[in-house]
Design a protein around this motif. Structure first.
Motif, short mmCIF file in Angstrom:
data_model
loop_
_atom_site.label_atom_id
_atom_site.label_comp_id
_atom_site.label_asym_id
_atom_site.label_seq_id
_atom_site.Cartn_x
_atom_site.Cartn_y
_atom_site.Cartn_z
N ASP A 139 46.31 31.31 40.81
CA ASP A 139 45.59 32.81 40.69
C ASP A 139 44.38 32.42 41.74
O ASP A 139 44.11 33.62 42.60
N VAL A 140 43.65 31.59 41.57
CA VAL A 140 42.54 31.50 42.84
C VAL A 140 42.87 31.32 44.28
O VAL A 140 42.40 32.10 45.20
N PHE A 141 43.93 30.47 44.51
CA PHE A 141 44.67 30.18 45.86
C PHE A 141 45.15 31.61 46.43
O PHE A 141 44.96 31.79 47.35
N LEU A 142 45.66 32.33 45.57
CA LEU A 142 46.11 33.88 45.92
C LEU A 142 45.11 34.61 46.33
O LEU A 142 45.21 35.33 47.22
N LYS A 143 44.19 34.88 45.46
CA LYS A 143 43.17 35.53 45.99
C LYS A 143 42.53 35.15 47.20
O LYS A 143 42.08 36.15 48.16
N ASP A 144 42.04 33.78 47.36
CA ASP A 144 41.52 33.24 48.65
C ASP A 144 42.59 33.75 49.80
O ASP A 144 42.19 34.02 50.94
N LYS B 209 41.43 36.04 53.01
CA LYS B 209 41.66 35.70 54.31
C LYS B 209 42.48 36.51 55.33
O LYS B 209 42.31 36.69 56.47
N ASN B 210 43.65 36.86 54.61
CA ASN B 210 44.55 37.60 55.69
C ASN B 210 44.58 39.29 55.13
O ASN B 210 45.27 39.75 55.95
N LYS C 265 52.75 44.13 44.47
CA LYS C 265 52.77 43.61 43.21
C LYS C 265 53.21 42.15 43.20
O LYS C 265 54.20 41.82 43.65
N ILE C 266 52.30 41.32 43.04
CA ILE C 266 52.54 39.84 42.95
C ILE C 266 52.18 39.07 41.72
O ILE C 266 51.33 39.39 40.90
N GLY C 267 53.12 38.46 41.17
CA GLY C 267 53.34 37.95 39.96
C GLY C 267 52.21 36.42 39.91
O GLY C 267 52.66 35.59 40.91
N VAL C 268 51.54 36.03 38.73
CA VAL C 268 50.73 34.92 39.11
C VAL C 268 50.43 34.48 37.61
O VAL C 268 50.22 35.24 36.71
N LYS D 57 33.85 28.47 42.31
CA LYS D 57 32.99 29.59 42.76
C LYS D 57 33.84 30.94 42.81
O LYS D 57 33.45 31.94 42.25
N THR D 58 34.81 30.72 43.43
CA THR D 58 35.85 31.84 43.48
C THR D 58 36.22 32.38 41.82
O THR D 58 36.46 33.39 41.71
N PHE D 59 36.50 31.35 41.15
CA PHE D 59 36.90 31.19 39.76
C PHE D 59 35.86 32.35 38.91
O PHE D 59 35.95 33.09 38.21
N LYS D 60 34.50 32.01 39.19
CA LYS D 60 33.43 32.61 38.80
C LYS D 60 33.34 34.00 39.37
O LYS D 60 33.09 34.84 38.58
N GLU D 61 33.68 34.35 40.46
CA GLU D 61 33.51 35.61 40.98
C GLU D 61 34.64 36.43 40.37
O GLU D 61 34.70 37.72 40.07
N MET D 62 35.75 35.98 39.94
CA MET D 62 36.79 36.54 39.50
C MET D 62 36.61 36.94 37.84
O MET D 62 37.34 37.42 37.10
N GLY D 63 35.47 36.17 37.24
CA GLY D 63 35.12 36.49 35.94
C GLY D 63 35.59 35.66 34.94
O GLY D 63 35.55 35.66 33.53
#
Length: 302
Positions: free
Chosen positions: A135-140, A144-145, A125-128, A279-285
């Protein structure tokens, strides 16, 4: 006193009142988030009396959400906020623009002692802060990893830190100086500047349609804090100020300065970075449509 003289006197009083109210309404209202080093050059200007209080008023908030709501409702005219809040407001039709990038590179992933390497984040679990840049940086980063994680959303940094210390989460994504002040039991696993050097984090957001006087005040503000930002890493006085302001040790303030940059402008690299991030932000809804860069960026104040 004759009737005509009374009338002229009342008219004069009314005129003075109107002019006074008009002058007061031209004070530029600035929104800042606490606690954050993201607006340190502006804090330095305030504490060193470089801003005329007749021209500027600072209003503090505890989160990006609060600040976004204030600028949308025009309770403030200008704010230093994560760029995702500007794009979100604009996507909903609110007349908010970015007039300059400002703070860059202050965010990273802070972990407890059980996390030694990136793969250890798997299934943790990761707090954000929800719908924020981090939030977006964490998802990317996790994509990637090839890390699978469960996001736990908070509205303020203090809530995240409390969750990390109570083991509600194994890691959090935060920024300077919160990262430095969490304590020796925690470490920074990754700085996002390693992935995105000089990436914009907090921009200067402005409400469209300000009065001419407020626009003049905006230009004065930018000139003052730009001058301070250019001295950021070469002035012992500013470093000492940051250490005292945020109650950091010498080691902590050195690390904070290493991972903090203040660079004005609207360079193409930064513009493209924000557009790709959204674009990632949009993917996340978080938004339904991505505004055009022409609606987001305004170079008139640089």
């Amino acid at each position: 006193m004759r009737g005509k003289e009374k009338y002229l006197l009342l008219l004069l009083v009314l005129l003075i009142t109107i002019l006074s109210c008009s002058k007061g309404s031209d004070k530029l209202r600035i929104g800042l988030i606490k606690p954050s080093i993201d607006h340190l050059p502006l804090s330095y200007a305030l504490d060193n009396h470089l801003l005329n209080p007749k021209l500027f008023e600072v209003i503090y908030f505890t989160s990006g959400w609060e600040t976004q709501e204030a600028i949308i409702s025009k309770k403030i005219d200008l704010a230093i906020i994560p760029f995702t809040y500007i794009w979100t407001a604009r996507s909903k039709g609110y007349p908010i623009q970015c007039i300059s990038f400002f703070e860059r590179e202050t965010d990273g992933i802070v972990v407890n002692k059980d996390i030694k390497q990136i793969s250890d984040l798997n299934n943790k679990k990761i707090g954000v802060l929800k719908a924020s840049t981090i939030d977006v940086f964490l998802k990317d980063f996790c994509r990637k990893n090839q890390v699978t994680y469960t996001p736990v959303y908070f509205r303020t940094p203090s809530e995240m830190v409390a969750a990390l210390k109570s083991n509600e989460v194994s890691a959090i994504v935060s920024y300077v100086p919160v990262i430095q002040k969490i304590g020796d039991d925690y470490s920074t696993l990754h700085w996002f500047s390693e992935d995105y050097p000089q990436h914009p984090c907090c921009d200067i957001a402005l409400v469209e349609g300000l009065s001419l006087q407020k626009k003049k005040n905006v230009r004065k503000l930018i000139s003052i804090i730009d001058n301070i930002s250019r001295r950021w890493n070469i002035s012992p006085e500013i470093r000492t100020y940051a250490q005292e302001k945020y109650q950091l040790s010498e080691k902590q303030v050195n690390e904070a300065f290493e991972h903090s940059k203040f660079i004005f402008g609207l360079d193409n690299e930064g513009i493209n970075f924000e557009m790709e991030t959204m674009k990632t932000f949009k993917e996340m809804g978080y938004i339904e449509q991505i505004p055009s860069k022409e609606k987001i960026f305004n170079k008139d104040f640089l």
